[in-house]
Design a protein around this motif. Structure first.
Motif, PDB file in Angstrom:
ATOM      1  N   UNK A   1       0.848  -1.190   0.000  1.00 39.13           N
ATOM      2  CA  UNK A   1       0.000   0.000   0.000  1.00 39.13           C
ATOM      3  C   UNK A   1       0.885   1.243   0.000  1.00 39.13           C
ATOM      4  N   UNK A   2       0.449   2.252  -0.757  1.00 38.39           N
ATOM      5  CA  UNK A   2       1.112   3.555  -0.712  1.00 38.39           C
ATOM      6  C   UNK A   2       0.029   4.609  -0.591  1.00 38.39           C
ATOM      7  N   UNK A   3       0.196   5.520   0.385  1.00 37.39           N
ATOM      8  CA  UNK A   3      -0.797   6.541   0.686  1.00 37.39           C
ATOM      9  C   UNK A   3      -0.133   7.906   0.578  1.00 37.39           C
TER      10      UNK A   3
ATOM     11  N   UNK B   1      -5.598 -12.651   6.978  1.00 35.82           N
ATOM     12  CA  UNK B   1      -6.756 -13.277   6.352  1.00 35.82           C
ATOM     13  C   UNK B   1      -7.463 -12.245   5.477  1.00 35.82           C
ATOM     14  N   UNK B   2      -8.101 -12.701   4.409  1.00 44.04           N
ATOM     15  CA  UNK B   2      -8.724 -11.804   3.436  1.00 44.04           C
ATOM     16  C   UNK B   2      -9.672 -10.800   4.094  1.00 44.04           C
ATOM     17  N   UNK B   3     -10.496 -11.237   5.016  1.00 42.77           N
ATOM     18  CA  UNK B   3     -11.446 -10.326   5.669  1.00 42.77           C
ATOM     19  C   UNK B   3     -10.717  -9.259   6.473  1.00 42.77           C
ATOM     20  N   UNK B   4      -9.659  -9.643   7.178  1.00 39.80           N
ATOM     21  CA  UNK B   4      -8.885  -8.682   7.968  1.00 39.80           C
ATOM     22  C   UNK B   4      -8.194  -7.672   7.059  1.00 39.80           C
ATOM     23  N   UNK B   5      -7.602  -8.166   5.986  1.00 42.00           N
ATOM     24  CA  UNK B   5      -6.890  -7.296   5.045  1.00 42.00           C
ATOM     25  C   UNK B   5      -7.863  -6.301   4.418  1.00 42.00           C
ATOM     26  N   UNK B   6      -9.043  -6.754   4.028  1.00 42.74           N
ATOM     27  CA  UNK B   6     -10.043  -5.855   3.445  1.00 42.74           C
ATOM     28  C   UNK B   6     -10.390  -4.721   4.407  1.00 42.74           C
TER      29      UNK B   6
ATOM     30  N   UNK C   1      -6.671  13.179  11.747  1.00 38.53           N
ATOM     31  CA  UNK C   1      -5.983  14.391  11.290  1.00 38.53           C
ATOM     32  C   UNK C   1      -5.307  14.227   9.933  1.00 38.53           C
ATOM     33  N   UNK C   2      -5.374  13.029   9.375  1.00 42.62           N
ATOM     34  CA  UNK C   2      -4.788  12.794   8.052  1.00 42.62           C
ATOM     35  C   UNK C   2      -5.772  13.205   6.965  1.00 42.62           C
ATOM     36  N   UNK C   3      -5.236  13.465   5.788  1.00 41.33           N
ATOM     37  CA  UNK C   3      -6.081  13.708   4.616  1.00 41.33           C
ATOM     38  C   UNK C   3      -5.473  12.931   3.454  1.00 41.33           C
ATOM     39  N   UNK C   4      -6.047  11.789   3.168  1.00 44.15           N
ATOM     40  CA  UNK C   4      -5.544  10.931   2.095  1.00 44.15           C
ATOM     41  C   UNK C   4      -6.068  11.462   0.763  1.00 44.15           C
ATOM     42  N   UNK C   5      -5.136  11.780  -0.149  1.00 41.67           N
ATOM     43  CA  UNK C   5      -5.531  12.279  -1.467  1.00 41.67           C
ATOM     44  C   UNK C   5      -5.265  11.252  -2.566  1.00 41.67           C
ATOM     45  N   UNK C   6      -4.409  10.264  -2.294  1.00 41.58           N
ATOM     46  CA  UNK C   6      -4.111   9.236  -3.285  1.00 41.58           C
ATOM     47  C   UNK C   6      -3.838   7.929  -2.553  1.00 41.58           C
ATOM     48  N   UNK C   7      -4.453   6.859  -3.023  1.00 40.73           N
ATOM     49  CA  UNK C   7      -4.321   5.551  -2.387  1.00 40.73           C
ATOM     50  C   UNK C   7      -4.036   4.522  -3.463  1.00 40.73           C
ATOM     51  N   UNK C   8      -2.964   3.743  -3.274  1.00 39.93           N
ATOM     52  CA  UNK C   8      -2.609   2.692  -4.212  1.00 39.93           C
ATOM     53  C   UNK C   8      -2.417   1.409  -3.420  1.00 39.93           C
ATOM     54  N   UNK C   9      -2.975   0.314  -3.907  1.00 33.21           N
ATOM     55  CA  UNK C   9      -2.715  -0.984  -3.278  1.00 33.21           C
ATOM     56  C   UNK C   9      -2.687  -2.052  -4.355  1.00 33.21           C
ATOM     57  N   UNK C  10      -1.839  -3.051  -4.126  1.00 36.10           N
ATOM     58  CA  UNK C  10      -1.804  -4.197  -5.030  1.00 36.10           C
ATOM     59  C   UNK C  10      -1.435  -5.436  -4.245  1.00 36.10           C
TER      60      UNK C  10
END
Length: 98
Positions: free
Chosen positions: A15-17, A58-63, A75-84
């Motif tokens: 993941x990259x945020x 486990x898949x459910x936990x990861x989701x 307090x974060x503001x995520x503007x771009x999210x990438x996961x593979x």
């Protein structure tokens, strides 16, 4: 015919945020959320101001963890999210902050 058991199959995601994700407790909150969900892996700041993580469980936990990372802590503001999904042999024993 039953499908794969989503509670026992282990998945690993990179993941990259990006956004306002450093200096707001993002890594600390990520570790706390990972421990609460029972996922393993790590989270780290990158020099470009983004945060990267490897999430394994486990898949459910990861989701659930990926869903949380899309928003981050208050307090974060995520503007771009990438996961593979990554196919790795390594099995992490805990979730750590780097």
């Amino acid at each position: 015919m039953p499908g794969p058991d989503l509670d026992t199959r282990i998945e690993t995601y990179y993941v990259r945020v990006k956004g306002v994700v450093q200096g707001v407790g993002f890594r600390h909150h990520t570790v706390r959320r990972a421990h609460a969900l029972g996922v393993r892996g790590w989270v780290a700041n990158l020099d470009d101001g983004s945060v990267e993580a490897v999430i394994q469980g486990a898949a459910n936990q990861v989701d659930l963890m990926l869903e949380w990372l899309r928003r981050g802590p208050p307090h974060a503001r995520v503007t771009d999210f990438f996961s593979e999904e990554r196919y790795v042999e390594k099995r992490y024993e805990r979730f750590e902050q780097h």
